[in-house]
Design an enzyme around this catalytic site. Structure first.
Site, mmCIF file in Angstrom:
data_model
loop_
_atom_site.group_PDB
_atom_site.id
_atom_site.type_symbol
_atom_site.label_atom_id
_atom_site.label_comp_id
_atom_site.label_asym_id
_atom_site.label_seq_id
_atom_site.Cartn_x
_atom_site.Cartn_y
_atom_site.Cartn_z
ATOM 1 N N ARG A 219 0.871 -1.351 0.027
ATOM 2 C CA ARG A 219 0.047 -0.075 0.112
ATOM 3 C C ARG A 219 0.881 1.451 0.058
ATOM 4 N NH1 ARG A 219 -5.178 -2.236 3.181
ATOM 5 N NH2 ARG A 219 -5.614 -3.956 1.600
ATOM 6 N N GLU A 221 0.339 4.186 0.692
ATOM 7 C CA GLU A 221 -0.024 5.534 1.440
ATOM 8 C C GLU A 221 1.221 6.023 2.417
ATOM 9 O OE1 GLU A 221 -3.075 6.791 1.405
ATOM 10 O OE2 GLU A 221 -4.018 5.058 -0.033
ATOM 11 N N ARG A 227 1.006 1.376 13.555
ATOM 12 C CA ARG A 227 0.504 0.154 12.974
ATOM 13 C C ARG A 227 0.203 0.162 11.408
ATOM 14 N NH1 ARG A 227 -2.225 4.457 14.774
ATOM 15 N NH2 ARG A 227 -4.153 4.850 13.630
ATOM 16 N N HIS A 228 0.878 0.924 10.746
ATOM 17 C CA HIS A 228 0.946 0.782 9.246
ATOM 18 C C HIS A 228 2.109 0.628 8.824
ATOM 19 C CE1 HIS A 228 -3.362 2.483 8.716
ATOM 20 N NE2 HIS A 228 -3.173 3.045 9.852
ATOM 21 N N GLU A 360 -7.765 -2.284 14.733
ATOM 22 C CA GLU A 360 -8.449 -3.451 13.772
ATOM 23 C C GLU A 360 -7.561 -4.267 13.407
ATOM 24 O OE1 GLU A 360 -9.939 -1.195 10.335
ATOM 25 O OE2 GLU A 360 -9.777 -2.948 9.276
ATOM 26 N N SER A 363 -10.931 -7.365 8.741
ATOM 27 C CA SER A 363 -12.059 -6.928 8.408
ATOM 28 C C SER A 363 -12.632 -7.813 7.182
ATOM 29 C CB SER A 363 -11.961 -5.436 7.925
ATOM 30 O OG SER A 363 -11.692 -5.169 6.659
ATOM 31 N N ARG A 411 -0.429 -7.330 12.574
ATOM 32 C CA ARG A 411 -1.171 -6.640 13.696
ATOM 33 C C ARG A 411 -1.407 -7.814 14.644
ATOM 34 N NH1 ARG A 411 -5.266 -1.980 11.543
ATOM 35 N NH2 ARG A 411 -3.519 -0.462 10.780
#
Length: 437
Positions: A219, A221, A227-228, A360, A363, A411
């Site tokens: 990703r 981003e 946490r990323h 999280e 999902s 995570r």
RNA sequence: GCCCUGGUGGUGUAGCCCGGCCUAUCAUACGGGACUGUCACUCCCGUGACUCGGGUUCAAAUCCCGGCCAGGGCGCCA
């Protein structure tokens, strides 16, 4: 230095004081040396622990004594010696060396201290990760991660899943959402896959019924949080002839079993980490998005219905719920186009998040399996169905109802090992600044 | 990307607010020496550092501006 003469007969943890008199060969790193005149104590470290080598000058002889005296920390050695039961030694035994082979030496001083006498900052540790990973506490994290992955595979195989591998080199960039890393693919532009989502759904049209994949996702981003990461490992499943509730129950099994397996098989590592490890209940609490908002509101955090939860809201809800819990019944507008709306109220969809406190970790959702509804949803999100042709074709010729989820392996490891920074749970993390080592 | 805090030997730190006795503290590591039961061994000796660029000042580790980097927070995150 030279090729190895011997092979290891025992790891440090496999030796006991009952083996008094037995000859063993141990191999590892010089963790510390305490030389006091005519007796030297060397602590050898290997993957499973430590073992003390004792060298009294009188017993080992002049030459071997000299050789041992020359050793430095983190040299790699092989020791052939006799196990000696001795109450004065750590763990009740030590090794009296007969022969020593220096397999390689280490330059000094070291960029950081594996014996942990002086702490090092995370940045320094990641820059010298191979040395950092010599520390038992750090190894414990990855042993637990390995145990978790093993457990997840075991559960999924037991539940009739087939392990698959989908492409990480992808063409599509029309999906919206997260930014993709562009790469050059011969004369064309391509991207690194951000999720196996579309592929695992297409596999539902094949009759493989239950598939899972454990693989990297990318990703682009520019996030900068604990946490990323820009490269993460995702545990993805998709199951046919199933709905959102079936997927949640499968997630409960996978997560619960991982906790149990780590607890049962990695107690030593849990102890090394010094954490309190609690097995969760088999069934996790479930609250709806509306209920989550109510909790946040009651703690003074305002959320407009239809918006994703802010960090502040996640923290408020996490504080109230503790441990593992699902948030279900999300507004359709917060979820991707393939999420199945509820029959009685299409404003809400059959999506769920699995939270651990305010984090999280997974999902998922029941997916749309009807072609027309799917096309309609793609348009509703402002995307162009033409960009999804290869994917949409799979829905035209008999796509069963299906559901699935993605569970972040990094995570989940954070949760199992109680780490605060996701970088601790990845060997060589890739974040906004870090591309090496 | 924004906000806050920070960057001093290999590592981790003290000093910075209130500029000058800083020839920069301490621990650990490292090099040398002494020591036969250590287990953070002990003791003696030694080597080793102010993030980079600019500015203020008689004088800058210390004050100001900018860059780079890090940590934390937020945003972003099918």
């Amino acid at each position: 230095m030279k090729h190895m003469k011997w092979r290891r007969t025992h790891y440090s943890a496999e030796i006991t004081s009952e083996m008094d008199g037995e000859e063993v060969i141990v191999m590892g790193w010089v963790h510390s040396i305490r030389a006091l005149g005519k007796i030297i104590f060397v602590i050898l470290r290997d993957r499973e622990g430590f073992v003390q080598i004792v060298a009294p000058k009188q017993k080992v002889g002049e030459d071997l004594f000299k050789q041992i005296k020359k050793l430095g920390t983190e040299d790699v050695i092989a020791v052939k010696g006799k196990v000696i039961a001795n109450e004065k030694a750590p763990n009740g035994f030590e090794i009296l060396p007969l022969e020593l082979e220096v397999l390689n030496t280490a330059q000094r001083p070291l960029p950081l201290d594996p014996s942990e006498k002086v702490p090092a900052e995370l940045d320094t540790r990641l820059e010298n990760r191979f040395l950092d990973l010599r520390r038992p506490k750090i190894q414990a994290i990855f042993k637990i991660r390995s145990e978790m992955l093993k457990s997840v595979r075991k559960t999924l195989y037991n539940e009739g899943f087939i392990e698959v591998n989908t492409p990480k080199l992808v063409a599509s960039c029309t999906e919206g959402g997260t930014e993709l890393f562009p790469i050059s693919y011969f004369e064309r532009e391509a991207f690194l896959g951000q999720s196996p989502q579309l592929y695992k759904q297409m596999l539902m049209a094949t009759g493989l019924d239950r598939v899972f994949e454990i693989a990297p996702i990318f990703r682009a981003e520019e996030h900068n949080t604990r946490r990323h990461l820009n490269e993460a490992t995702s545990i993805d499943i998709e199951m046919a002839f199933a709905d959102d509730n079936d997927a949640m129950e499968m997630l409960e099994k996978v997560v619960y079993n991982a906790f149990v397996d780590v607890y049962e098989n990695r107690s030593k590592e849990i102890e090394t980490l010094g954490i309190k490890f609690d097995i969760p209940p088999k069934k996790f609490d479930r609250i709806t998005y509306d209920e989550a908002i109510e909790i946040a509101n009651s703690k003074g955090v305002e959320i407009v219905w239809g918006q994703d939860l802010s960090r502040e809201a996640e923290k408020a809800i996490g504080e109230e719920m503790g441990g593992l819990y699902f948030i279900t019944d999300w507004p359709s507008e917060t979820r991707p186009f393939y999420t199945m709306p509820k029959e009685d109220n299409p404003e809400v969809c059959k999506a769920f998040d699995l939270m651990y406190k305010d984090l999280e970790i997974s999902s998922g959702a029941q997916r749309i399996h009807q072609y027309d509804l799917l096309v309609e949803n793609i348009k509703k999100k402002g995307l162009n169905p033409d960009g999804f042709t290869y994917y949409l074709e799979a829905f035209k010729y008999g796509m069963p109802p299906h559901a699935g989820w993605g569970l972040g392996a990094d995570r989940f490891t954070m949760v199992l090992t109680q780490q605060e920074n996701i970088r601790e749970c990845v060997l060589f993390p890739r974040d906004r600044q870090r591309l090496t080592p």
